[in-house]
Design an enzyme around this catalytic site. Sequence first.
Site, PDB file in Angstrom:
ATOM      1  N   HIS A 104     -38.193 -30.950 -39.511  1.00  0.00           N
ATOM      2  CA  HIS A 104     -37.932 -32.342 -39.915  1.00  0.00           C
ATOM      3  C   HIS A 104     -37.071 -33.059 -38.870  1.00  0.00           C
ATOM      4  O   HIS A 104     -37.373 -34.179 -38.460  1.00  0.00           O
ATOM      5  CB  HIS A 104     -37.192 -32.381 -41.257  1.00  0.00           C
ATOM      6  CG  HIS A 104     -37.995 -31.884 -42.421  1.00  0.00           C
ATOM      7  ND1 HIS A 104     -39.310 -32.255 -42.640  1.00  0.00           N
ATOM      8  CD2 HIS A 104     -37.663 -31.061 -43.457  1.00  0.00           C
ATOM      9  CE1 HIS A 104     -39.751 -31.680 -43.752  1.00  0.00           C
ATOM     10  NE2 HIS A 104     -38.772 -30.948 -44.259  1.00  0.00           N
ATOM     11  N   HIS A 161     -37.150 -24.624 -41.108  1.00  0.00           N
ATOM     12  CA  HIS A 161     -37.791 -25.700 -41.880  1.00  0.00           C
ATOM     13  C   HIS A 161     -37.131 -27.046 -41.578  1.00  0.00           C
ATOM     14  O   HIS A 161     -37.820 -28.030 -41.252  1.00  0.00           O
ATOM     15  CB  HIS A 161     -37.683 -25.383 -43.374  1.00  0.00           C
ATOM     16  CG  HIS A 161     -38.351 -26.386 -44.261  1.00  0.00           C
ATOM     17  ND1 HIS A 161     -39.644 -26.238 -44.703  1.00  0.00           N
ATOM     18  CD2 HIS A 161     -37.904 -27.572 -44.778  1.00  0.00           C
ATOM     19  CE1 HIS A 161     -39.974 -27.275 -45.451  1.00  0.00           C
ATOM     20  NE2 HIS A 161     -38.934 -28.100 -45.519  1.00  0.00           N
ATOM     21  N   GLU A 162     -35.815 -27.092 -41.670  1.00  0.00           N
ATOM     22  CA  GLU A 162     -35.100 -28.348 -41.444  1.00  0.00           C
ATOM     23  C   GLU A 162     -35.149 -28.755 -39.974  1.00  0.00           C
ATOM     24  O   GLU A 162     -35.140 -29.952 -39.661  1.00  0.00           O
ATOM     25  CB  GLU A 162     -33.649 -28.225 -41.916  1.00  0.00           C
ATOM     26  CG  GLU A 162     -33.492 -27.943 -43.406  1.00  0.00           C
ATOM     27  CD  GLU A 162     -34.155 -28.989 -44.295  1.00  0.00           C
ATOM     28  OE1 GLU A 162     -34.293 -30.155 -43.848  1.00  0.00           O
ATOM     29  OE2 GLU A 162     -34.559 -28.645 -45.417  1.00  0.00           O
TER      30      GLU A 162
END
Length: 334
Positions: A22, A18-19
């Site tokens: 980003h 997920h990170e």
Amino acid sequence: MVTAIVAIIVFGILVFIHELGHFTVAKLVGIKVHEFALGMGPKLIYTTKGDTLYSIRLLPLGGYVKMEGEDEKSEDERSFNKKPVLARIAVIFAGPFMNFILAIVLFLTFFYFVGSPTTIISKVQDQSPAQVAGIEAGDSIYAINGQKIHTWEEVTERISKSEGSPMEITIIRDGEHLEKTVIPMQDETSNRILIGITTTMKKSLSSAGENALFAIKSIVRGILEFLRNLVGRKVNTGEVMGPVGIINLVGEVSRTGLLDIVSLTAVLSVNLGLMNLLPIPALDGSRILFLIIEMLRGKPVDQDKEGMIHLIGFGILMTFMVFITFQDIQKLFG
């Protein structure tokens, strides 16, 4: 101990991916990233490369990407708030998007090694509705009630939703399309609606891909239906599982094999991705909503006001999480 280790690995993968979404898009659009952290609390392992600190922190819970100007005012040309709206939306959206990509990869792996159920029938039970209707082993289900079938999951879904009503099933036998009327029955043991057929399993990349996409579609539909019922008070919060409940589930699944862990991780990844896209303050979906409002207004929402909304939302989420965790513990030891 095994449960804890497996849970840390599973959650670590979900958060990292997920990170990473980003982080990668932030770097691509030229945003200055101060830190890419996995976990919370004091730093355990860390290194600095360029402008970015990469760290693994003490508490294996969550993670974050700290970008210049994301939560504070900044005049740096490489800050988050200086980038075009679409670029910022892409950065925020990339986290949940990567969770869906991870889910596709994991489900693809699962269905490839386990095998994907096909629409070809391997066995018809004696005296079952299918046998009474004239369906035979080797037949391929082409359509149900005039709607073309692509996966076995669609077959079971249509049968389940029939509630015992007659079904017009189109089969292919020796290249010929045949129409069969089948009246499903309810199994006394499982209370499921059945017609008495078993699928043929096939190991192929294409069928694994189809089933992976169908699985994600079904999970998303199920989550949205649950949330709608939760808002409408048709279900209660007792059906919601928090971190303790998930860790317990991971522990149970870890005893059944690696592929089951892969499948569960895929399910959790879809949940994480979808929940983060909801317009709830402090989550990615809310940040995207504020950016869309900025795009429509032609100017940003006051950063202090937005920050306060996210802070309040975060506080509500944490309160809800504590409540759900308490429920999980009660279920575990009740």
